[in-house]
Design a protein around this motif. Structure first.
Motif, PDB file in Angstrom:
ATOM      1  N   MET A   1       0.840  -1.202   0.000  1.00 15.40           N
ATOM      2  CA  MET A   1       0.000   0.000   0.000  1.00 15.40           C
ATOM      3  C   MET A   1       0.875   1.253   0.000  1.00 15.40           C
ATOM      4  O   MET A   1       0.605   2.210  -0.733  1.00 15.40           O
ATOM      5  N   ARG A   2       1.948   1.222   0.810  1.00 19.88           N
ATOM      6  CA  ARG A   2       2.844   2.402   0.852  1.00 19.88           C
ATOM      7  C   ARG A   2       3.480   2.621  -0.517  1.00 19.88           C
ATOM      8  O   ARG A   2       3.599   3.752  -1.000  1.00 19.88           O
ATOM      9  N   GLN A   3       3.864   1.536  -1.157  1.00 18.36           N
ATOM     10  CA  GLN A   3       4.494   1.624  -2.483  1.00 18.36           C
ATOM     11  C   GLN A   3       3.523   2.228  -3.508  1.00 18.36           C
ATOM     12  O   GLN A   3       3.903   3.099  -4.301  1.00 18.36           O
ATOM     13  N   LEU A   4       2.280   1.797  -3.487  1.00 17.06           N
ATOM     14  CA  LEU A   4       1.292   2.315  -4.444  1.00 17.06           C
ATOM     15  C   LEU A   4       0.945   3.776  -4.144  1.00 17.06           C
ATOM     16  O   LEU A   4       0.725   4.573  -5.061  1.00 17.06           O
ATOM     17  N   LEU A   5       0.921   4.125  -2.871  1.00 15.07           N
ATOM     18  CA  LEU A   5       0.653   5.535  -2.523  1.00 15.07           C
ATOM     19  C   LEU A   5       1.800   6.422  -3.001  1.00 15.07           C
ATOM     20  O   LEU A   5       1.587   7.514  -3.529  1.00 15.07           O
ATOM     21  N   GLU A   6       3.035   5.914  -2.821  1.00 15.48           N
ATOM     22  CA  GLU A   6       4.202   6.688  -3.286  1.00 15.48           C
ATOM     23  C   GLU A   6       4.150   6.887  -4.791  1.00 15.48           C
ATOM     24  O   GLU A   6       4.603   7.903  -5.309  1.00 15.48           O
ATOM     25  N   ALA A   7       3.599   5.928  -5.495  1.00 17.12           N
ATOM     26  CA  ALA A   7       3.465   6.037  -6.962  1.00 17.12           C
ATOM     27  C   ALA A   7       2.246   6.884  -7.343  1.00 17.12           C
ATOM     28  O   ALA A   7       1.875   6.948  -8.519  1.00 17.12           O
TER      29      ALA A   7
END
Ligand code: SF4
Length: 227
Positions: A85-91
């Protein structure tokens, strides 16, 4: 992570209904709702790393947009899901998390929009919602009740009022349950509760909630998966 499917379609539920959305459907669920239309997620699936999932999301939706993490119950894979989730939010994806709220939600990043499906009595999974999760709800989250009988409706109405949900979250959704073996006609004849009846109850009681229909089941054959 164990993944049942990743696909792009139109979002069918919530206040985001009608928008293009990539669905990441994780495998496994610890509940057994009577009208569940996702039983195919209970087993199987394939192992994927967070990086592989993020790459597939990017392939399907290279310019950002809406992504929903769903299941099954995605929070059963919390340990690997949180970094994803953190990775997708960063993207810079806008992230929805569909969950029953049976698992603790306090570690879900605040930017994730939680769509919490509080189970009503006739689902067969009443009282599974973890009440402490009410404290994690924010003004962009949504709470959904899937309703199949008058008993369910009265439960949803009481829960909404008792916990002042309309003040806590962006939207409270009352949604008629769909027959899980529905196929063919793309209309409300498959609803276990007539939407007109539900609408009339809501109007009579002035419930601070909105009627939600599963848009995708009116666009595609309700038996079709991956849409
Ligand atoms: S929580 Fe969702 S996936 Fe699990 S049994 Fe209920 S409807 Fe099906």
């Amino acid at each position: 992570m164990q993944v049942t499917e990743i696909y792009k379609s139109l979002q069918g539920e919530s206040t985001h209904a009608g928008l293009p959305c990539v669905f990441v459907r994780l495998t496994g669920c610890n509940l057994r709702c009577a009208w569940c239309d996702s039983e195919y997620t209970f087993q199987g699936g394939r192992k994927m790393t967070a990086e592989e999932i993020a790459a597939e999301v990017k392939r399907l939706s290279p310019n950002g947009g809406l992504v929903e993490i769903t299941g099954g119950e995605p929070m059963l894979q919390e340990r690997e899901l949180l970094p994803l989730m953190r990775q997708l939010l960063e993207a810079e994806y806008q992230l929805l998390l569909e969950t029953s709220g049976e698992r603790p939600l306090e570690r879900v990043p605040e930017a994730v929009i939680k769509i919490v499906d509080v189970k009503c009595p006739n689902s067969g999974e009443a009282d599974t919602f973890h009440l402490e999760n009410l404290e994690t709800l924010t003004a962009h989250d949504e709470v959904k009740f899937v309703i199949s009988t008058r008993t369910d409706y009265e439960f949803a109405r009481a829960f909404t009022r008792q916990h002042n949900l309309s003040e806590r979250v962006h939207a409270v959704l009352f949604s008629p349950a769909f027959r899980k073996d529905a196929t063919g006609a793309r209309d409300s004849s498959h609803c276990l509760l007539d939407p007109q009846e539900l609408a009339e109850w809501m109007l009579a009681d002035d419930v601070p909630a909105r009627l939600g229909l599963q848009l995708h089941k009116f666009i595609w054959d309700p038996a079709v998966k991956g849409v």
